[in-house]
Design an enzyme around this catalytic site. Structure first.
Site, PDB file in Angstrom:
ATOM      1  N   TYR A   1     -82.420   8.355  24.707  1.00 56.95           N
ATOM      2  CA  TYR A   1     -81.929   7.516  25.810  1.00 56.95           C
ATOM      3  C   TYR A   1     -81.255   8.376  26.885  1.00 56.95           C
ATOM      4  O   TYR A   1     -81.612   8.310  28.066  1.00 56.95           O
ATOM      5  CB  TYR A   1     -80.939   6.442  25.305  1.00 56.95           C
ATOM      6  CG  TYR A   1     -80.218   5.845  26.480  1.00 56.95           C
ATOM      7  CD1 TYR A   1     -80.873   4.975  27.338  1.00 56.95           C
ATOM      8  CD2 TYR A   1     -78.911   6.233  26.792  1.00 56.95           C
ATOM      9  CE1 TYR A   1     -80.256   4.479  28.482  1.00 56.95           C
ATOM     10  CE2 TYR A   1     -78.279   5.746  27.923  1.00 56.95           C
ATOM     11  CZ  TYR A   1     -78.954   4.869  28.767  1.00 56.95           C
ATOM     12  OH  TYR A   1     -78.347   4.419  29.891  1.00 56.95           O
TER      13      TYR A   1
ATOM     14  N   ASP B   1     -81.827   1.595  26.501  1.00 57.32           N
ATOM     15  CA  ASP B   1     -80.552   1.303  25.827  1.00 57.32           C
ATOM     16  C   ASP B   1     -80.565  -0.173  25.409  1.00 57.32           C
ATOM     17  O   ASP B   1     -81.599  -0.849  25.498  1.00 57.32           O
ATOM     18  CB  ASP B   1     -79.366   1.626  26.757  1.00 57.32           C
ATOM     19  CG  ASP B   1     -79.315   0.720  27.973  1.00 57.32           C
ATOM     20  OD1 ASP B   1     -80.258  -0.081  28.169  1.00 57.32           O
ATOM     21  OD2 ASP B   1     -78.332   0.800  28.727  1.00 57.32           O
TER      22      ASP B   1
ATOM     23  N   GLU C   1     -73.220   8.651  31.164  1.00 53.24           N
ATOM     24  CA  GLU C   1     -74.071   8.006  30.158  1.00 53.24           C
ATOM     25  C   GLU C   1     -73.467   8.148  28.764  1.00 53.24           C
ATOM     26  O   GLU C   1     -73.541   7.229  27.958  1.00 53.24           O
ATOM     27  CB  GLU C   1     -75.493   8.590  30.177  1.00 53.24           C
ATOM     28  CG  GLU C   1     -76.309   8.196  31.392  1.00 53.24           C
ATOM     29  CD  GLU C   1     -76.562   6.695  31.491  1.00 53.24           C
ATOM     30  OE1 GLU C   1     -76.372   5.973  30.505  1.00 53.24           O
ATOM     31  OE2 GLU C   1     -76.926   6.235  32.585  1.00 53.24           O
TER      32      GLU C   1
END
Ligand code: SF4
Length: 372
Positions: free
Chosen positions: A127, A145, A44
Protein backbone atom coordinates in the site's frame (compact mmCIF):
# COMPACT_ATOMS: atom_id res chain seq x y z
CA UNK A 1 -15.34 -7.83 -9.70
CA UNK A 2 -16.66 -6.02 -12.74
CA UNK A 3 -15.54 -7.14 -16.17
CA UNK A 4 -12.90 -4.72 -17.45
CA UNK A 5 -12.45 -6.14 -20.92
CA UNK A 6 -15.34 -4.88 -23.04
CA UNK A 7 -15.77 -1.13 -22.84
CA UNK A 8 -17.73 -1.52 -19.65
CA UNK A 9 -19.75 1.62 -18.92
CA UNK A 10 -19.32 1.52 -15.10
CA UNK A 11 -15.53 1.35 -15.56
CA UNK A 12 -15.59 4.47 -17.74
CA UNK A 13 -17.72 6.27 -15.16
CA UNK A 14 -15.29 5.31 -12.43
CA UNK A 15 -12.27 6.55 -14.39
CA UNK A 16 -13.73 9.82 -15.67
CA UNK A 17 -16.10 10.97 -12.94
CA UNK A 18 -13.78 10.15 -10.08
CA UNK A 19 -10.89 12.19 -11.48
CA UNK A 20 -13.07 15.12 -12.37
CA UNK A 21 -14.58 15.12 -8.83
CA UNK A 22 -11.12 14.91 -7.29
CA UNK A 23 -9.89 18.00 -9.09
CA UNK A 24 -12.32 20.12 -7.08
CA UNK A 25 -12.72 18.04 -3.93
CA UNK A 26 -9.04 17.36 -3.15
CA UNK A 27 -8.59 17.80 0.60
CA UNK A 28 -6.43 20.69 1.69
CA UNK A 29 -3.82 18.71 3.65
CA UNK A 30 -0.14 19.65 3.99
CA UNK A 31 0.98 16.33 2.48
CA UNK A 32 -1.56 16.45 -0.35
CA UNK A 33 -0.21 19.65 -1.87
CA UNK A 34 3.12 18.06 -2.73
CA UNK A 35 4.71 15.38 -4.88
CA UNK A 36 7.60 15.06 -2.43
CA UNK A 37 8.02 11.31 -1.76
CA UNK A 38 9.40 11.93 1.75
CA UNK A 39 6.31 13.90 2.85
CA UNK A 40 3.98 11.35 1.27
CA UNK A 41 5.83 8.52 2.97
CA UNK A 42 5.69 10.04 6.47
CA UNK A 43 2.01 10.97 6.14
CA UNK A 44 1.03 7.53 4.81
CA UNK A 45 2.79 5.71 7.66
CA UNK A 46 1.12 7.99 10.22
CA UNK A 47 -2.27 7.56 8.52
CA UNK A 48 -2.10 3.80 9.02
CA UNK A 49 -2.93 4.26 12.67
CA UNK A 50 -4.46 7.72 13.05
CA UNK A 51 -7.35 9.69 11.57
CA UNK A 52 -6.13 12.24 9.02
CA UNK A 53 -7.41 15.26 10.98
CA UNK A 54 -5.74 14.06 14.17
CA UNK A 55 -2.38 13.36 12.58
CA UNK A 56 -1.80 16.84 11.10
CA UNK A 57 -0.12 18.33 14.24
CA UNK A 58 1.98 15.14 14.63
CA UNK A 59 2.95 15.33 10.98
CA UNK A 60 3.91 19.02 11.18
CA UNK A 61 5.94 18.39 14.34
CA UNK A 62 7.77 15.40 12.81
CA UNK A 63 8.54 17.27 9.58
CA UNK A 64 9.79 20.31 11.51
CA UNK A 65 12.28 18.05 13.35
CA UNK A 66 13.24 15.90 10.37
CA UNK A 67 12.49 17.89 7.21
CA UNK A 68 14.05 15.39 4.81
CA UNK A 69 15.34 11.87 4.56
CA UNK A 70 18.93 12.87 5.43
CA UNK A 71 17.82 14.58 8.66
CA UNK A 72 15.82 11.52 9.64
CA UNK A 73 18.73 9.19 8.91
CA UNK A 74 21.11 11.32 11.00
CA UNK A 75 18.84 11.41 14.06
CA UNK A 76 19.25 8.93 16.89
CA UNK A 77 16.60 6.26 17.34
CA UNK A 78 15.61 7.83 20.67
CA UNK A 79 14.98 11.18 18.96
CA UNK A 80 12.81 9.54 16.32
CA UNK A 81 10.82 7.56 18.89
CA UNK A 82 10.38 10.71 20.96
CA UNK A 83 9.01 12.61 17.95
CA UNK A 84 6.58 9.73 17.36
CA UNK A 85 5.29 9.83 20.94
CA UNK A 86 1.50 9.76 21.14
CA UNK A 87 1.04 7.93 17.84
CA UNK A 88 1.69 4.40 19.18
CA UNK A 89 2.92 1.47 17.05
CA UNK A 90 6.53 2.48 17.68
CA UNK A 91 7.90 -0.21 15.40
CA UNK A 92 6.67 2.01 12.55
CA UNK A 93 8.89 4.86 13.75
CA UNK A 94 11.85 2.47 13.98
CA UNK A 95 11.19 1.23 10.47
CA UNK A 96 11.04 4.83 9.18
CA UNK A 97 14.41 5.46 10.75
CA UNK A 98 15.94 2.25 9.36
CA UNK A 99 14.52 2.92 5.89
CA UNK A 100 15.88 6.49 5.91
CA UNK A 101 19.35 5.13 6.71
CA UNK A 102 19.04 2.64 3.84
CA UNK A 103 17.97 5.38 1.42
CA UNK A 104 21.08 7.35 2.40
CA UNK A 105 23.46 4.39 2.26
CA UNK A 106 22.04 2.59 -0.80
CA UNK A 107 20.59 5.44 -2.89
CA UNK A 108 22.81 8.36 -1.86
CA UNK A 109 19.89 10.03 -0.08
CA UNK A 110 17.75 10.15 -3.26
CA UNK A 111 14.35 8.59 -2.73
CA UNK A 112 13.98 5.44 -4.87
CA UNK A 113 11.32 5.94 -7.55
CA UNK A 114 10.11 2.46 -8.34
CA UNK A 115 7.51 0.44 -6.49
CA UNK A 116 9.78 -2.64 -6.65
CA UNK A 117 12.59 -0.72 -4.88
CA UNK A 118 10.32 0.92 -2.34
CA UNK A 119 8.75 -2.28 -1.02
CA UNK A 120 12.22 -3.62 -0.17
CA UNK A 121 12.64 -0.88 2.45
CA UNK A 122 11.69 -1.59 6.08
CA UNK A 123 8.06 -0.81 6.87
CA UNK A 124 7.03 -0.10 3.28
CA UNK A 125 4.43 -2.61 2.12
CA UNK A 126 2.42 -2.74 -1.10
CA UNK A 127 0.00 0.00 0.00
CA UNK A 128 2.62 2.56 1.07
CA UNK A 129 4.91 1.64 -1.83
CA UNK A 130 1.99 2.05 -4.24
CA UNK A 131 1.01 5.40 -2.73
CA UNK A 132 4.56 6.80 -2.98
CA UNK A 133 5.30 5.38 -6.44
CA UNK A 134 2.00 6.52 -7.94
CA UNK A 135 1.55 9.90 -6.23
CA UNK A 136 5.17 11.10 -6.28
CA UNK A 137 6.35 9.40 -9.48
CA UNK A 138 3.07 8.54 -11.26
CA UNK A 139 3.98 4.88 -11.66
CA UNK A 140 0.94 2.84 -12.68
CA UNK A 141 0.51 0.84 -9.48
CA UNK A 142 -2.43 0.68 -7.14
CA UNK A 143 -2.53 1.68 -3.47
CA UNK A 144 -5.29 -0.25 -1.76
CA UNK A 145 -6.05 0.70 1.84
CA UNK A 146 -9.23 0.10 3.86
CA UNK A 147 -11.02 3.02 2.20
CA UNK A 148 -10.24 1.78 -1.29
CA UNK A 149 -11.24 -1.79 -0.41
CA UNK A 150 -14.62 -0.53 0.74
CA UNK A 151 -15.23 1.69 -2.29
CA UNK A 152 -14.28 -0.98 -4.82
CA UNK A 153 -16.20 -3.74 -3.00
CA UNK A 154 -19.31 -1.58 -3.13
CA UNK A 155 -18.72 -0.36 -6.64
CA UNK A 156 -18.47 -3.97 -7.86
CA UNK A 157 -21.16 -5.27 -5.46
CA UNK A 158 -18.63 -7.77 -4.12
CA UNK A 159 -19.49 -9.82 -1.05
CA UNK A 160 -15.92 -11.08 -0.59
CA UNK A 161 -14.59 -10.76 2.98
CA UNK A 162 -12.31 -7.70 2.97
CA UNK A 163 -10.46 -9.09 6.00
CA UNK A 164 -8.98 -11.83 3.82
CA UNK A 165 -5.65 -11.35 2.06
CA UNK A 166 -6.97 -12.90 -1.16
CA UNK A 167 -9.69 -10.22 -1.37
CA UNK A 168 -7.13 -7.47 -1.05
CA UNK A 169 -5.01 -9.10 -3.72
CA UNK A 170 -8.00 -9.41 -6.05
CA UNK A 171 -8.99 -5.75 -5.56
CA UNK A 172 -5.36 -4.62 -6.00
CA UNK A 173 -5.06 -6.48 -9.30
CA UNK A 174 -8.43 -5.24 -10.48
CA UNK A 175 -7.62 -1.58 -9.75
CA UNK A 176 -4.35 -1.99 -11.64
CA UNK A 177 -6.23 -3.05 -14.77
CA UNK A 178 -8.32 0.13 -14.77
CA UNK A 179 -5.70 2.69 -13.68
CA UNK A 180 -5.69 5.73 -15.98
CA UNK A 181 -2.50 7.61 -16.88
CA UNK A 182 -3.00 9.88 -13.88
CA UNK A 183 -2.49 6.89 -11.59
CA UNK A 184 -1.47 8.93 -8.52
CA UNK A 185 -4.51 11.21 -8.74
CA UNK A 186 -6.76 8.20 -9.29
CA UNK A 187 -5.42 6.41 -6.21
CA UNK A 188 -5.73 9.54 -4.08
CA UNK A 189 -9.23 10.13 -5.40
CA UNK A 190 -10.30 6.63 -4.38
CA UNK A 191 -8.83 7.15 -0.89
CA UNK A 192 -10.57 10.52 -0.51
CA UNK A 193 -13.88 9.24 -1.83
CA UNK A 194 -13.74 6.45 0.76
CA UNK A 195 -12.88 8.93 3.50
CA UNK A 196 -15.47 11.60 2.83
CA UNK A 197 -18.29 10.10 0.70
CA UNK A 198 -18.29 6.31 0.72
CA UNK A 199 -18.00 6.10 4.51
CA UNK A 200 -18.35 2.81 6.40
CA UNK A 201 -21.74 3.74 7.85
CA UNK A 202 -24.31 5.70 5.82
CA UNK A 203 -22.41 6.34 2.58
CA UNK A 204 -23.49 9.60 0.95
CA UNK A 205 -24.60 7.96 -2.29
CA UNK A 206 -26.82 10.84 -3.38
CA UNK A 207 -23.85 13.16 -3.76
CA UNK A 208 -21.41 10.47 -4.91
CA UNK A 209 -19.75 11.29 -8.26
CA UNK A 210 -19.62 7.61 -9.32
CA UNK A 211 -23.13 6.66 -8.21
CA UNK A 212 -24.33 5.94 -11.77
CA UNK A 213 -21.85 3.10 -12.15
CA UNK A 214 -22.01 1.76 -8.58
CA UNK A 215 -23.44 -1.76 -8.55
CA UNK A 216 -24.05 -1.78 -4.81
CA UNK A 217 -26.13 1.40 -5.10
CA UNK A 218 -28.02 -0.12 -8.03
CA UNK A 219 -28.80 -3.33 -6.12
CA UNK A 220 -29.48 -1.61 -2.79
CA UNK A 221 -26.76 -3.50 -0.93
CA UNK A 222 -24.64 -0.60 0.41
CA UNK A 223 -25.54 -1.49 4.00
CA UNK A 224 -24.33 -5.10 3.52
CA UNK A 225 -20.99 -4.30 1.86
CA UNK A 226 -18.14 -4.46 2.65
CA UNK A 227 -18.32 -7.87 4.30
CA UNK A 228 -15.91 -8.21 7.20
CA UNK A 229 -16.02 -11.30 9.36
CA UNK A 230 -15.32 -10.79 13.05
CA UNK A 231 -11.69 -11.07 14.12
CA UNK A 232 -10.62 -13.29 16.98
CA UNK A 233 -11.15 -11.69 20.39
CA UNK A 234 -8.21 -9.86 21.92
CA UNK A 235 -6.39 -11.75 24.64
CA UNK A 236 -6.76 -10.18 28.10
CA UNK A 237 -3.72 -10.40 30.39
CA UNK A 238 -3.61 -9.56 34.08
CA UNK A 239 -0.49 -7.55 34.80
CA UNK A 240 1.18 -6.12 37.88
CA UNK A 241 3.11 -2.89 37.68
CA UNK A 242 5.66 -1.91 40.33
CA UNK A 243 6.17 1.77 41.07
CA UNK A 244 9.36 2.10 43.12
CA UNK A 245 9.92 5.53 44.60
CA UNK A 246 13.17 6.76 46.07
CA UNK A 247 13.95 10.31 47.12
CA UNK A 248 10.95 11.51 45.10
CA UNK A 249 12.15 9.81 41.90
CA UNK A 250 10.68 6.75 40.20
CA UNK A 251 12.32 3.57 38.91
CA UNK A 252 12.17 2.84 35.17
CA UNK A 253 13.44 -0.07 33.15
CA UNK A 254 14.22 -0.26 29.45
CA UNK A 255 12.25 -2.95 27.62
CA UNK A 256 13.83 -5.63 25.47
CA UNK A 257 14.86 -4.81 21.90
CA UNK A 258 12.18 -7.10 20.49
CA UNK A 259 8.53 -7.74 21.24
CA UNK A 260 5.82 -5.44 22.52
CA UNK A 261 6.96 -1.80 23.12
CA UNK A 262 10.50 -2.89 22.36
CA UNK A 263 13.35 -0.60 23.42
CA UNK A 264 11.06 1.85 25.23
CA UNK A 265 11.06 2.77 28.90
CA UNK A 266 8.50 1.38 31.30
CA UNK A 267 7.75 0.75 34.93
CA UNK A 268 8.61 -2.81 35.95
CA UNK A 269 5.71 -4.99 34.89
CA UNK A 270 4.95 -8.70 34.89
CA UNK A 271 2.09 -10.88 33.87
CA UNK A 272 0.29 -12.46 36.83
CA UNK A 273 0.48 -16.17 36.33
CA UNK A 274 -1.11 -17.56 39.47
CA UNK A 275 -3.39 -16.40 42.27
CA UNK A 276 -3.82 -12.75 43.12
CA UNK A 277 -0.69 -12.11 45.17
CA UNK A 278 1.78 -9.35 44.49
CA UNK A 279 4.19 -11.18 42.20
CA UNK A 280 5.86 -7.93 41.23
CA UNK A 281 7.22 -7.60 44.77
CA UNK A 282 8.99 -10.97 44.50
CA UNK A 283 10.64 -9.84 41.29
CA UNK A 284 11.69 -6.45 42.55
CA UNK A 285 13.00 -7.76 45.84
CA UNK A 286 16.10 -9.24 44.29
CA UNK A 287 17.10 -5.72 43.27
CA UNK A 288 15.69 -3.86 46.23
CA UNK A 289 16.07 -6.22 49.22
CA UNK A 290 14.62 -3.68 51.65
CA UNK A 291 11.41 -3.31 49.70
CA UNK A 292 8.44 -2.21 51.80
CA UNK A 293 5.03 -3.85 51.63
CA UNK A 294 3.26 -2.76 48.47
CA UNK A 295 0.38 -0.35 48.44
CA UNK A 296 -2.22 -0.78 45.72
CA UNK A 297 -2.35 2.69 44.20
CA UNK A 298 -4.66 2.08 41.28
CA UNK A 299 -5.87 0.02 38.33
CA UNK A 300 -5.53 0.73 34.67
CA UNK A 301 -6.33 -0.89 31.35
CA UNK A 302 -4.59 -0.57 28.03
CA UNK A 303 -5.81 -1.98 24.73
CA UNK A 304 -3.23 -2.95 22.12
CA UNK A 305 -4.22 -4.29 18.71
CA UNK A 306 -4.10 -7.93 19.81
CA UNK A 307 -3.99 -7.94 23.62
CA UNK A 308 -5.44 -6.05 26.54
CA UNK A 309 -3.45 -5.37 29.71
CA UNK A 310 -5.47 -5.12 32.90
CA UNK A 311 -2.95 -3.57 35.24
CA UNK A 312 -2.86 -3.49 39.05
CA UNK A 313 -0.42 -0.80 40.04
CA UNK A 314 1.54 -1.27 43.27
CA UNK A 315 3.67 1.37 44.95
CA UNK A 316 6.87 0.73 46.94
CA UNK A 317 8.34 3.70 48.77
CA UNK A 318 12.07 3.37 49.50
CA UNK A 319 12.07 6.71 51.27
CA UNK A 320 15.52 8.27 51.31
CA UNK A 321 17.33 4.96 50.98
CA UNK A 322 20.30 5.25 48.63
CA UNK A 323 20.41 2.69 45.80
CA UNK A 324 22.66 2.26 42.82
CA UNK A 325 20.74 3.75 39.93
CA UNK A 326 22.86 2.94 36.90
CA UNK A 327 22.17 -0.23 34.95
CA UNK A 328 20.71 -2.33 37.73
CA UNK A 329 20.22 -5.73 36.09
CA UNK A 330 16.53 -6.43 35.75
CA UNK A 331 15.08 -9.78 34.75
CA UNK A 332 11.29 -9.82 34.81
CA UNK A 333 11.18 -13.60 34.46
CA UNK A 334 13.59 -16.13 35.96
CA UNK A 335 14.10 -17.61 32.48
CA UNK A 336 15.44 -14.26 31.34
CA UNK A 337 18.42 -14.29 33.62
CA UNK A 338 21.13 -14.41 30.97
CA UNK A 339 23.47 -11.46 30.62
CA UNK A 340 22.01 -10.70 27.19
CA UNK A 341 18.67 -9.91 28.83
CA UNK A 342 20.10 -7.37 31.28
CA UNK A 343 18.38 -4.04 30.81
CA UNK A 344 19.18 -0.44 31.59
CA UNK A 345 17.38 1.09 34.51
CA UNK A 346 17.19 4.54 36.02
CA UNK A 347 15.39 6.67 38.58
CA UNK A 348 13.67 9.77 37.20
CA UNK A 349 11.80 12.61 38.86
CA UNK A 350 8.37 13.33 37.42
CA UNK A 351 9.66 16.72 36.24
CA UNK A 352 12.28 14.97 34.04
CA UNK A 353 10.04 12.31 32.59
CA UNK A 354 9.78 14.06 29.22
CA UNK A 355 13.33 12.78 28.54
CA UNK A 356 12.04 9.20 28.45
CA UNK A 357 10.27 7.48 25.58
CA UNK A 358 7.39 6.29 27.69
CA UNK A 359 4.57 4.50 25.84
CA UNK A 360 0.98 5.55 26.50
CA UNK A 361 0.29 2.32 28.43
CA UNK A 362 2.65 3.70 31.11
CA UNK A 363 2.34 7.46 30.71
CA UNK A 364 -1.35 7.12 31.58
CA UNK A 365 -0.24 5.76 34.99
CA UNK A 366 1.59 8.99 35.86
CA UNK A 367 -1.61 10.50 37.18
CA UNK A 368 -1.57 7.84 39.92
CA UNK A 369 1.83 9.01 41.14
CA UNK A 370 0.89 12.49 42.24
CA UNK A 371 -0.61 11.22 45.53
CA UNK A 372 1.91 8.44 46.06
S1 SF4 B 1 -22.70 5.24 -4.76
FE1 SF4 B 1 -22.64 5.00 -2.58
S2 SF4 B 1 -21.87 2.95 -2.21
FE2 SF4 B 1 -21.42 3.48 -4.34
S3 SF4 B 1 -19.34 4.26 -4.29
FE3 SF4 B 1 -20.73 6.00 -4.11
S4 SF4 B 1 -20.99 6.34 -1.90
FE4 SF4 B 1 -20.10 4.31 -2.20
Amino acid sequence: MLNTTNNNQPIKILQLELLSWFENAKRNLPFRQTKDPYSIWISEIMAQQTQIDTLIPYYNHFISLFPNVAALAEASEDEVIKAWEGLGYYSRARNLHQAAKRIVSEYGGIFPKQFAQLIKLPGIGPYTGGAIASIAFNEKVSAVDGNVLRVISRYCNSFDDIGEAKTKKKVTQWVETILPDAAGDFNEALMDLGAVICSPQSPKCLICPIRLGCQSFAFGTTDQIPVKKKKQKQLTKKMEVGIVKQNGAFFFVRRLESGLLSGMWSFPIIEVTEGSGTDIKKKLRSYFPELSDPVLIGQSRHVFSHIIWEMSVYGFDLGNMVCETAAIPYHPNPSESSESQTRSTQFKALSDIDDLTLPIAFSKLLVLLTDF
